[in-house]
Write a protein that holds these residues in place. Structure first.
Motif, PDB file in Angstrom:
ATOM      1  N   HIS A 268      38.290  32.747  31.935  1.00  0.00           N
ATOM      2  CA  HIS A 268      39.452  32.228  31.197  1.00  0.00           C
ATOM      3  C   HIS A 268      39.806  30.837  31.696  1.00  0.00           C
ATOM      4  O   HIS A 268      39.231  30.352  32.662  1.00  0.00           O
ATOM      5  CB  HIS A 268      40.637  33.189  31.264  1.00  0.00           C
ATOM      6  CG  HIS A 268      41.262  33.335  32.624  1.00  0.00           C
ATOM      7  ND1 HIS A 268      40.639  33.968  33.667  1.00  0.00           N
ATOM      8  CD2 HIS A 268      42.470  32.937  33.100  1.00  0.00           C
ATOM      9  CE1 HIS A 268      41.439  33.959  34.724  1.00  0.00           C
ATOM     10  NE2 HIS A 268      42.548  33.328  34.411  1.00  0.00           N
TER      11      HIS A 268
ATOM     12  N   HIS B 122      42.553  29.335  33.014  1.00  0.00           N
ATOM     13  CA  HIS B 122      43.456  28.941  34.111  1.00  0.00           C
ATOM     14  C   HIS B 122      42.712  28.077  35.132  1.00  0.00           C
ATOM     15  O   HIS B 122      41.557  28.329  35.445  1.00  0.00           O
ATOM     16  CB  HIS B 122      44.023  30.183  34.820  1.00  0.00           C
ATOM     17  CG  HIS B 122      45.229  30.754  34.130  1.00  0.00           C
ATOM     18  ND1 HIS B 122      45.546  32.082  34.171  1.00  0.00           N
ATOM     19  CD2 HIS B 122      46.198  30.158  33.382  1.00  0.00           C
ATOM     20  CE1 HIS B 122      46.666  32.283  33.484  1.00  0.00           C
ATOM     21  NE2 HIS B 122      47.071  31.131  32.987  1.00  0.00           N
TER      22      HIS B 122
ATOM     23  N   HIS C 280      40.466  29.095  37.925  1.00  0.00           N
ATOM     24  CA  HIS C 280      39.154  29.637  37.518  1.00  0.00           C
ATOM     25  C   HIS C 280      38.241  28.559  36.919  1.00  0.00           C
ATOM     26  O   HIS C 280      37.027  28.671  36.986  1.00  0.00           O
ATOM     27  CB  HIS C 280      39.333  30.775  36.503  1.00  0.00           C
ATOM     28  CG  HIS C 280      39.999  31.971  37.112  1.00  0.00           C
ATOM     29  ND1 HIS C 280      39.313  33.119  37.438  1.00  0.00           N
ATOM     30  CD2 HIS C 280      41.283  32.164  37.509  1.00  0.00           C
ATOM     31  CE1 HIS C 280      40.151  33.977  38.007  1.00  0.00           C
ATOM     32  NE2 HIS C 280      41.348  33.417  38.048  1.00  0.00           N
TER      33      HIS C 280
ATOM     34  N   HIS D  93      44.881  38.917  29.492  1.00  0.00           N
ATOM     35  CA  HIS D  93      45.582  38.121  30.517  1.00  0.00           C
ATOM     36  C   HIS D  93      46.205  36.863  29.896  1.00  0.00           C
ATOM     37  O   HIS D  93      47.420  36.693  29.941  1.00  0.00           O
ATOM     38  CB  HIS D  93      44.569  37.806  31.614  1.00  0.00           C
ATOM     39  CG  HIS D  93      45.019  36.851  32.653  1.00  0.00           C
ATOM     40  ND1 HIS D  93      46.096  37.092  33.475  1.00  0.00           N
ATOM     41  CD2 HIS D  93      44.522  35.635  33.028  1.00  0.00           C
ATOM     42  CE1 HIS D  93      46.248  36.062  34.303  1.00  0.00           C
ATOM     43  NE2 HIS D  93      45.318  35.171  34.049  1.00  0.00           N
TER      44      HIS D  93
ATOM     45  N   ASP E 237      40.679  37.660  35.694  1.00  0.00           N
ATOM     46  CA  ASP E 237      42.046  38.085  35.992  1.00  0.00           C
ATOM     47  C   ASP E 237      42.385  39.217  35.033  1.00  0.00           C
ATOM     48  O   ASP E 237      42.173  39.095  33.827  1.00  0.00           O
ATOM     49  CB  ASP E 237      43.034  36.927  35.798  1.00  0.00           C
ATOM     50  CG  ASP E 237      43.114  36.043  37.034  1.00  0.00           C
ATOM     51  OD1 ASP E 237      42.497  36.383  38.058  1.00  0.00           O
ATOM     52  OD2 ASP E 237      43.799  34.999  36.963  1.00  0.00           O
TER      53      ASP E 237
ATOM     54  N   HIS F  24      49.616  39.104  34.950  1.00  0.00           N
ATOM     55  CA  HIS F  24      48.689  39.837  35.828  1.00  0.00           C
ATOM     56  C   HIS F  24      49.030  41.321  35.869  1.00  0.00           C
ATOM     57  O   HIS F  24      50.197  41.694  35.890  1.00  0.00           O
ATOM     58  CB  HIS F  24      48.817  39.321  37.268  1.00  0.00           C
ATOM     59  CG  HIS F  24      47.949  38.149  37.554  1.00  0.00           C
ATOM     60  ND1 HIS F  24      46.647  38.281  37.953  1.00  0.00           N
ATOM     61  CD2 HIS F  24      48.197  36.838  37.506  1.00  0.00           C
ATOM     62  CE1 HIS F  24      46.128  37.087  38.142  1.00  0.00           C
ATOM     63  NE2 HIS F  24      47.045  36.182  37.879  1.00  0.00           N
TER      64      HIS F  24
HETATM   65 ZN   LIG Z   1      44.527  33.608  35.285  1.00  0.00          ZN
END
Ligand SMILES: [Zn+2]
Length: 469
Positions: free
Chosen positions: A61, A63, A66, A162, A187, A413
């Motif tokens: 993903h 974010h 990551h 997520h 996540d 989360h």
């Molecule tokens: Zn994340």
């Protein structure tokens, strides 16, 4: 095969796992490490492997913890595919460019100081232009459609629930006559989050999971439910408007802003809160919202139904809602005193337009500052959440007279209970669960839960630890 835990090992950021399979190298994630400036510099600049030797990358993903070091990977010679869902590609494009811009601005500030001390200037980790180059390598994959990132590996992306576009990565591996499945959780999200579909449990996909790399960020605590967050939002907004005040919400531009907008849309549509103007005052949030609109295929059934009814054509737009882009539009909000809701970034109130809104509204007891996400220590957001009586904004002291409200249930989360359900779904088959993305206290608490469940096949790898499976 071999897994090397090159990031998010015994910590929560800088996700990076290098897999050696059939003589090929497959990298899961290339996240930015976020921590003290010195350590972050050191880790992010010096990738622990040779980028030119990596054959493929899969991204769970968008974010930044990551995806945020992909520009360094490409800058240092990586030229293979980066597989992710289409929504992740689009979100990563704007988030990486924003990150590049922040690195440039940061270094400009540091270099001014260095110049005064007679020191040579430093280069940013990467620039906005470096971030743009990553786009050339992104490959959009559909959810649940198999693809072959390296020979002998069939990969699939499945819903992680997520953020928009988020996925867990299922790898069916054939190596030296052996067949097995490695599941990377990315996540893990939550059930019933606004807008997006629920996470899929590893036990609910056909076949058995032999090995799992699993996040455990909130391994030590359960969350309150998204439903209770919705109710708390209704109460906070209702009472603030009743006393003629504004509601100021610092929120992350991607994910949290859209969740709050959608919740407000529903509350105003149903008449549960009075209809007042809502402003999203963050250029990044506005761009991110455009990407949400382009990916209705990622929405859950409830949102699809909401959009389909006659009177609404979209979840993230309604006639009381304005997305402000220019600084002038943003400043004009300061001169208005009627009840309204302003959602602005940054999410921890450390920088950005939110600071102006806080400064202008914090000393008026009719107003509310509403905190909707976890706040890191030593941020303005944390000081507000901790109810400090005075705070400094732009170097000046302000008395906190506005109501401070916090809503905890909005986390994207999984909490401890859902993490446990996730692990339980592979019980009996799994040979090893590698716990990642968790601080020591979270991981230890989660290990205790696993043992109580009768799951003993787990470990908590150290940074750069390598495991043969
Ligand atoms: Zn994340």
């Amino acid at each position: 095969m071999k897994i090397v835990f090159d990031g998010a090992a015994q910590t929560v950021t800088g996700s990076q796992f290098l897999l050696h399979i059939n003589g090929h190298r497959l990298l899961l994630e290339c996240g930015l490490y976020q921590g003290s400036r010195r350590e972050a510099e050191e880790r992010n600049r010096n990738l622990p492997f040779d980028p030119t030797q990596v054959d493929a990358v899969i991204l769970s993903h968008a974010h930044i913890d990551h995806s945020g070091n992909l520009p360094s990977l490409v800058k240092q010679g990586y030229s293979g595919p980066i597989y992710a869902t289409g929504a992740t590609d689009h979100l990563a494009a704007i988030m990486l460019q924003d990150s590049g811009h922040i690195h440039e601005a940061d270094v400009e500030f540091v270099n001014k100081k260095r110049l005064k001390r007679g020191e040579p200037p430093i280069e940013p980790l990467y620039t906005q232009a470096d971030a743009v180059r990553v786009m050339d390598y992104l490959h959009a994959e559909m959810y649940d459609q198999p693809f072959e990132p390296v020979p002998g590996v069939t990969a699939r992306l499945v819903d992680a629930g997520h953020i928009l576009g988020s996925a867990a990565v299922v790898l069916d591996i054939q190596e030296q006559g052996r067949k097995f499945r490695l599941w990377f959780s990315g996540d893990i999200g939550r059930r019933d989050l606004p807008l997006i579909r629920d996470p899929i449990l590893p036990g609910d996909v056909g076949g058995t999971v032999d090995y799992m790399i699993m996040e455990c960020t909130y391994g030590d605590k359960p969350h309150s439910s998204p439903d209770s967050a919705f109710n708390e939002l209704r109460q906070v907004v209702s009472r603030s408007i009743a006393r003629g005040g504004k509601v100021i919400i610092p929120a992350f531009a991607v994910g949290r802003t859209q969740e709050i907008v959608y919740s407000l849309h529903r509350l105003m549509e149903s008449g549960e809160v009075p209809r007042v103007p809502v402003y999203v005052d963050s250029p990044l949030a506005t761009n991110a919202t455009d990407i949400f609109r382009q990916h209705p295929e990622c929405f859950d059934k409830e949102t699809q139904d909401f959009i389909r009814t006659d009177q609404h054509h979209e979840a993230l737009g309604f006639n009381l809602l304005t997305y402000t882009r220019s600084v002038d539009e943003s400043k004009a909000l300061n001169d208005r005193h009627e009840p309204m809701i302003i959602i602005s970034a940054s999410g921890m109130a450390e920088a950005g337009r939110i600071l102006h809104h806080l400064r202008n509204n914090i000393e008026n007891p009719r107003n509310t500052i509403l905190i909707v996400s976890w706040q890191a220590p030593n941020t303005l957001g944390r000081r507000l959440a901790d109810r400090e009586p005075t705070v400094r904004i732009f170097g000046e002291e302000y008395k906190v007279r506005a109501e401070i409200s916090t809503i905890g249930g909005y986390s994207a989360h999984a909490g401890q209970d859902f993490l446990l359900e996730y692990a339980r779904s592979v019980k009996g088959n799994v040979k090893q669960i590698f716990l990642v993305h968790g601080e020591q206290t979270a991981a230890q608490a989660f290990e205790e839960c696993l043992k109580k469940e009768g799951i003993y096949q787990f470990s908590y790898p150290e940074l750069h630890q390598s495991e043969e499976i």
